[in-house]
Design a protein around this motif. Structure first.
Motif, PDB file in Angstrom:
ATOM      1  N   LEU A 104       0.809  -1.217   0.000  1.00  0.00           N
ATOM      2  CA  LEU A 104       0.000   0.000   0.000  1.00  0.00           C
ATOM      3  C   LEU A 104       0.849   1.277   0.000  1.00  0.00           C
ATOM      4  O   LEU A 104       0.705   2.135  -0.872  1.00  0.00           O
ATOM      5  CB  LEU A 104      -0.960  -0.006   1.204  1.00  0.00           C
ATOM      6  CG  LEU A 104      -1.854   1.236   1.302  1.00  0.00           C
ATOM      7  CD1 LEU A 104      -2.797   1.314   0.106  1.00  0.00           C
ATOM      8  CD2 LEU A 104      -2.651   1.244   2.598  1.00  0.00           C
ATOM      9  N   VAL A 105       1.729   1.393   0.973  1.00  0.00           N
ATOM     10  CA  VAL A 105       2.487   2.634   1.111  1.00  0.00           C
ATOM     11  C   VAL A 105       3.377   2.900  -0.109  1.00  0.00           C
ATOM     12  O   VAL A 105       3.359   4.015  -0.650  1.00  0.00           O
ATOM     13  CB  VAL A 105       3.266   2.663   2.450  1.00  0.00           C
ATOM     14  CG1 VAL A 105       4.214   3.857   2.507  1.00  0.00           C
ATOM     15  CG2 VAL A 105       2.279   2.697   3.615  1.00  0.00           C
ATOM     16  N   PRO A 106       4.117   1.909  -0.614  1.00  0.00           N
ATOM     17  CA  PRO A 106       4.898   2.171  -1.831  1.00  0.00           C
ATOM     18  C   PRO A 106       4.017   2.603  -3.011  1.00  0.00           C
ATOM     19  O   PRO A 106       4.397   3.489  -3.779  1.00  0.00           O
ATOM     20  CB  PRO A 106       5.561   0.824  -2.131  1.00  0.00           C
ATOM     21  CG  PRO A 106       5.620   0.131  -0.811  1.00  0.00           C
ATOM     22  CD  PRO A 106       4.397   0.574  -0.059  1.00  0.00           C
ATOM     23  N   GLU A 107       2.829   2.000  -3.136  1.00  0.00           N
ATOM     24  CA  GLU A 107       1.910   2.379  -4.217  1.00  0.00           C
ATOM     25  C   GLU A 107       1.436   3.824  -4.062  1.00  0.00           C
ATOM     26  O   GLU A 107       1.268   4.542  -5.049  1.00  0.00           O
ATOM     27  CB  GLU A 107       0.682   1.454  -4.215  1.00  0.00           C
ATOM     28  CG  GLU A 107       0.849   0.198  -5.047  1.00  0.00           C
ATOM     29  CD  GLU A 107       1.030   0.496  -6.540  1.00  0.00           C
ATOM     30  OE1 GLU A 107       0.318   1.369  -7.066  1.00  0.00           O
ATOM     31  OE2 GLU A 107       1.897  -0.142  -7.160  1.00  0.00           O
ATOM     32  N   VAL A 108       1.191   4.218  -2.832  1.00  0.00           N
ATOM     33  CA  VAL A 108       0.758   5.590  -2.576  1.00  0.00           C
ATOM     34  C   VAL A 108       1.866   6.570  -2.981  1.00  0.00           C
ATOM     35  O   VAL A 108       1.613   7.589  -3.637  1.00  0.00           O
ATOM     36  CB  VAL A 108       0.372   5.785  -1.089  1.00  0.00           C
ATOM     37  CG1 VAL A 108       0.181   7.261  -0.764  1.00  0.00           C
ATOM     38  CG2 VAL A 108      -0.895   4.995  -0.754  1.00  0.00           C
ATOM     39  N   VAL A 109       3.074   6.233  -2.631  1.00  0.00           N
ATOM     40  CA  VAL A 109       4.207   7.094  -2.985  1.00  0.00           C
ATOM     41  C   VAL A 109       4.318   7.221  -4.503  1.00  0.00           C
ATOM     42  O   VAL A 109       4.440   8.322  -5.057  1.00  0.00           O
ATOM     43  CB  VAL A 109       5.527   6.522  -2.406  1.00  0.00           C
ATOM     44  CG1 VAL A 109       6.736   7.305  -2.926  1.00  0.00           C
ATOM     45  CG2 VAL A 109       5.485   6.551  -0.878  1.00  0.00           C
ATOM     46  N   LEU A 110       4.227   6.084  -5.168  1.00  0.00           N
ATOM     47  CA  LEU A 110       4.345   6.060  -6.617  1.00  0.00           C
ATOM     48  C   LEU A 110       3.241   6.889  -7.271  1.00  0.00           C
ATOM     49  O   LEU A 110       3.479   7.646  -8.222  1.00  0.00           O
ATOM     50  CB  LEU A 110       4.258   4.601  -7.083  1.00  0.00           C
ATOM     51  CG  LEU A 110       4.986   4.204  -8.350  1.00  0.00           C
ATOM     52  CD1 LEU A 110       6.459   4.606  -8.278  1.00  0.00           C
ATOM     53  CD2 LEU A 110       4.886   2.689  -8.539  1.00  0.00           C
ATOM     54  N   GLU A 111       2.034   6.725  -6.744  1.00  0.00           N
ATOM     55  CA  GLU A 111       0.887   7.444  -7.317  1.00  0.00           C
ATOM     56  C   GLU A 111       1.049   8.954  -7.125  1.00  0.00           C
ATOM     57  O   GLU A 111       0.798   9.744  -8.045  1.00  0.00           O
ATOM     58  CB  GLU A 111      -0.411   6.945  -6.668  1.00  0.00           C
ATOM     59  CG  GLU A 111      -1.684   7.542  -7.234  1.00  0.00           C
ATOM     60  CD  GLU A 111      -1.873   7.265  -8.740  1.00  0.00           C
ATOM     61  OE1 GLU A 111      -1.395   6.210  -9.211  1.00  0.00           O
ATOM     62  OE2 GLU A 111      -2.473   8.116  -9.412  1.00  0.00           O
ATOM     63  N   ALA A 112       1.485   9.365  -5.936  1.00  0.00           N
ATOM     64  CA  ALA A 112       1.686  10.797  -5.676  1.00  0.00           C
ATOM     65  C   ALA A 112       2.779  11.340  -6.596  1.00  0.00           C
ATOM     66  O   ALA A 112       2.663  12.441  -7.144  1.00  0.00           O
ATOM     67  CB  ALA A 112       2.062  11.008  -4.209  1.00  0.00           C
ATOM     68  N   PHE A 113       3.803  10.539  -6.807  1.00  0.00           N
ATOM     69  CA  PHE A 113       4.910  10.935  -7.686  1.00  0.00           C
ATOM     70  C   PHE A 113       4.413  11.099  -9.119  1.00  0.00           C
ATOM     71  O   PHE A 113       4.744  12.074  -9.789  1.00  0.00           O
ATOM     72  CB  PHE A 113       6.014   9.883  -7.594  1.00  0.00           C
ATOM     73  CG  PHE A 113       7.212  10.178  -8.443  1.00  0.00           C
ATOM     74  CD1 PHE A 113       8.046  11.249  -8.167  1.00  0.00           C
ATOM     75  CD2 PHE A 113       7.511   9.370  -9.542  1.00  0.00           C
ATOM     76  CE1 PHE A 113       9.156  11.523  -8.952  1.00  0.00           C
ATOM     77  CE2 PHE A 113       8.609   9.636 -10.332  1.00  0.00           C
ATOM     78  CZ  PHE A 113       9.440  10.714 -10.046  1.00  0.00           C
ATOM     79  N   THR A 162      -6.695   6.913  -0.494  1.00  0.00           N
ATOM     80  CA  THR A 162      -7.992   6.264  -0.690  1.00  0.00           C
ATOM     81  C   THR A 162      -8.122   5.707  -2.104  1.00  0.00           C
ATOM     82  O   THR A 162      -8.621   4.597  -2.312  1.00  0.00           O
ATOM     83  CB  THR A 162      -9.134   7.267  -0.408  1.00  0.00           C
ATOM     84  OG1 THR A 162      -8.898   7.870   0.859  1.00  0.00           O
ATOM     85  CG2 THR A 162     -10.485   6.581  -0.407  1.00  0.00           C
ATOM     86  N   ASP A 163      -7.645   6.474  -3.088  1.00  0.00           N
ATOM     87  CA  ASP A 163      -7.680   5.989  -4.475  1.00  0.00           C
ATOM     88  C   ASP A 163      -6.864   4.711  -4.632  1.00  0.00           C
ATOM     89  O   ASP A 163      -7.299   3.757  -5.275  1.00  0.00           O
ATOM     90  CB  ASP A 163      -7.116   7.062  -5.428  1.00  0.00           C
ATOM     91  CG  ASP A 163      -8.061   8.253  -5.567  1.00  0.00           C
ATOM     92  OD1 ASP A 163      -9.216   8.136  -5.090  1.00  0.00           O
ATOM     93  OD2 ASP A 163      -7.652   9.287  -6.134  1.00  0.00           O
ATOM     94  N   VAL A 164      -5.667   4.727  -4.063  1.00  0.00           N
ATOM     95  CA  VAL A 164      -4.762   3.586  -4.214  1.00  0.00           C
ATOM     96  C   VAL A 164      -5.316   2.358  -3.487  1.00  0.00           C
ATOM     97  O   VAL A 164      -5.219   1.230  -3.977  1.00  0.00           O
ATOM     98  CB  VAL A 164      -3.353   3.942  -3.687  1.00  0.00           C
ATOM     99  CG1 VAL A 164      -2.485   2.703  -3.554  1.00  0.00           C
ATOM    100  CG2 VAL A 164      -2.688   4.961  -4.602  1.00  0.00           C
ATOM    101  N   LEU A 165      -5.924   2.596  -2.338  1.00  0.00           N
ATOM    102  CA  LEU A 165      -6.429   1.499  -1.506  1.00  0.00           C
ATOM    103  C   LEU A 165      -7.335   0.562  -2.305  1.00  0.00           C
ATOM    104  O   LEU A 165      -7.309  -0.648  -2.134  1.00  0.00           O
ATOM    105  CB  LEU A 165      -7.189   2.077  -0.311  1.00  0.00           C
ATOM    106  CG  LEU A 165      -7.525   1.088   0.802  1.00  0.00           C
ATOM    107  CD1 LEU A 165      -6.267   0.632   1.506  1.00  0.00           C
ATOM    108  CD2 LEU A 165      -8.480   1.739   1.801  1.00  0.00           C
ATOM    109  N   ARG A 166      -8.138   1.157  -3.212  1.00  0.00           N
ATOM    110  CA  ARG A 166      -9.086   0.355  -3.999  1.00  0.00           C
ATOM    111  C   ARG A 166      -8.401  -0.703  -4.837  1.00  0.00           C
ATOM    112  O   ARG A 166      -8.956  -1.760  -5.076  1.00  0.00           O
ATOM    113  CB  ARG A 166      -9.902   1.282  -4.911  1.00  0.00           C
ATOM    114  CG  ARG A 166     -11.126   1.791  -4.206  1.00  0.00           C
ATOM    115  CD  ARG A 166     -12.034   2.569  -5.141  1.00  0.00           C
ATOM    116  NE  ARG A 166     -12.477   3.751  -4.426  1.00  0.00           N
ATOM    117  CZ  ARG A 166     -12.177   4.990  -4.749  1.00  0.00           C
ATOM    118  NH1 ARG A 166     -11.463   5.243  -5.827  1.00  0.00           N
ATOM    119  NH2 ARG A 166     -12.596   5.984  -4.019  1.00  0.00           N
ATOM    120  N   ARG A 167      -7.210  -0.418  -5.311  1.00  0.00           N
ATOM    121  CA  ARG A 167      -6.559  -1.416  -6.167  1.00  0.00           C
ATOM    122  C   ARG A 167      -5.512  -2.239  -5.412  1.00  0.00           C
ATOM    123  O   ARG A 167      -4.815  -3.052  -6.007  1.00  0.00           O
ATOM    124  CB  ARG A 167      -5.961  -0.755  -7.409  1.00  0.00           C
ATOM    125  CG  ARG A 167      -4.961   0.335  -7.150  1.00  0.00           C
ATOM    126  CD  ARG A 167      -4.296   0.760  -8.456  1.00  0.00           C
ATOM    127  NE  ARG A 167      -3.102   1.519  -8.202  1.00  0.00           N
ATOM    128  CZ  ARG A 167      -3.052   2.860  -8.234  1.00  0.00           C
ATOM    129  NH1 ARG A 167      -4.110   3.562  -8.534  1.00  0.00           N
ATOM    130  NH2 ARG A 167      -1.914   3.469  -7.981  1.00  0.00           N
TER     131      ARG A 167
END
Ligand SMILES: Nc1ncnc2c1ncn2[C@@H]1O[C@H](COP(=O)(O)OP(=O)(O)OP(=O)(O)O)[C@@H](O)[C@H]1O
Ligand SMILES: [Mg+2]
Length: 310
Positions: free
Chosen positions: A273-282, A294-299
């Motif tokens: 989760l946390v790495p995906e959140v970082v990637l998405e924000a980047f 919240t967006d990332v959590l869904r996937r």
């Protein structure tokens, strides 16, 4: 040089070391467990301290102490995927080293990674492992039998010790592997070598009953609860746009929910989760905040409990 000892272990690690301390410091919710395990590790693997304590408080080594030291210095860590078994087993030596000033050496062995080819392979592997550790520790032992060092033999993915019981032709070999393990542990004990063995498994019932019965400690690891999830998330999201309320909300939605009777594991949060959140924000060239999380959590759904997986 012991025949076949080269390449037996993934990497032998000496404690204390700074990298291991960083790993200890990054764990949440396990302080009490780890310090209890560290104390027990010393008590079981090196009963000298226990005997000295008994002499100090009772004036002699009381029979009750012998009853304890008769236990096999074997810990079994069981539990779901991604709940900290391997992590705790790998850093326990650091905690022992820093709390006792003992030198600790970790010998990590993964049976699963080594496959199960020819008959006799498991036995040869386990016997070679014990020969190698014994050779290291016989040198280190002081003449009075006391020790300032501790060895930890980690058998990760220990299910391999019993796993293929369903395959009738492997049955004999399984028993032989378990017997080699028990023989190895007993041999080190009679040589008075301060060595603790830790077996990790996803399924306690996959571990041979003879081994389970001998274990001085059986620890069942659980998925994190709300408080642990919040603690881990707030540590990982420190300095971002995530407020305390955002963290609390994220800890709530990563728990079990109607229709999904299990929450996120430590590794789900930390490694997915946390790495995906970082990637998405980047990708968005934006600050990390609750909307992105919240967006990332869904996937990124939580891992199914081991029994239900596959
Ligand atoms: N208490 C914890 N606090 C913080 N992070 C943790 C904690 N427990 C586990 N983790 C993280 O989760 C990851 C997975 O943990 P670990 O490898 O120990 O799982 P495991 O129980 O051995 O799972 P498996 O059964 O899949 O081998 C670790 O790399 C670590 O980063
Ligand atoms: Mg593991």
């Amino acid at each position: 040089m012991i025949e076949g000892a080269e390449g037996l272990f993934a990497r032998i690690e000496e404690f204390p070391n700074p990298a291991a301390q960083t790993r200890v410091d990054s764990l949440v919710g396990l302080d009490d467990l780890i310090s209890r395990l560290a104390q027990d590790a010393v008590a079981f693997a090196d009963p000298t301290a226990l005997r000295l304590w008994s002499e100090h408080v009772h004036g002699a080594v009381v029979p009750a102490v012998d009853a304890l030291t008769d236990r096999t210095p074997l810990f079994i860590f069981s539990g779901d995927v991604g709940v900290g078994k391997t992590e705790v087993a790998e850093v326990l030596g650091q905690v022992v080293a820093t709390s006792t000033r003992m030198d600790v050496t970790l010998y990590p062995l993964s049976l699963a990674a080594r496959g199960r080819g020819a008959v006799g392979e498991m036995t040869t592997l386990i016997t070679g492992t014990f020969d190698r550790i014994t050779a290291d520790f016989i040198k280190a032992r002081r003449s009075d039998g006391t020790s300032e060092s501790l060895g930890i033999l980690l058998i990760d993915e220990g299910d391999a010790l019993a796993q293929s019981r369903e395959l009738a032709q492997m049955h004999h070999e399984d028993r032989a592997g378990v017997n080699a393990l028990l023989r190895g542990i007993d041999g080190m004990r009679s040589d008075r070598l301060p060595i603790l063995t830790i077996v990790c498994t996803n399924r306690l019932d996959a571990i041979d009953p003879a081994l389970r019965r001998r274990a001085a400690v059986i620890e069942v690891f659980e998925r994190p609860g709300h408080v642990q999830r919040a603690a881990l998330l707030s540590r990982l999201f420190a300095g971002t746009g995530m407020s305390a309320a955002d963290i609390d909300a994220l800890a709530a939605v990563t728990s079990e929910v109607p229709g999904r009777p299990y929450g996120y594991t430590y590794s789900d949060l930390r490694q997915r989760l946390v790495p995906e959140v970082v990637l998405e924000a980047f990708r968005r060239k934006a600050a990390i905040d609750a909307t992105i999380a919240t967006d990332v959590l869904r996937r990124v759904p939580p891992t199914k409990p081991f029994a239900e997986a596959a």
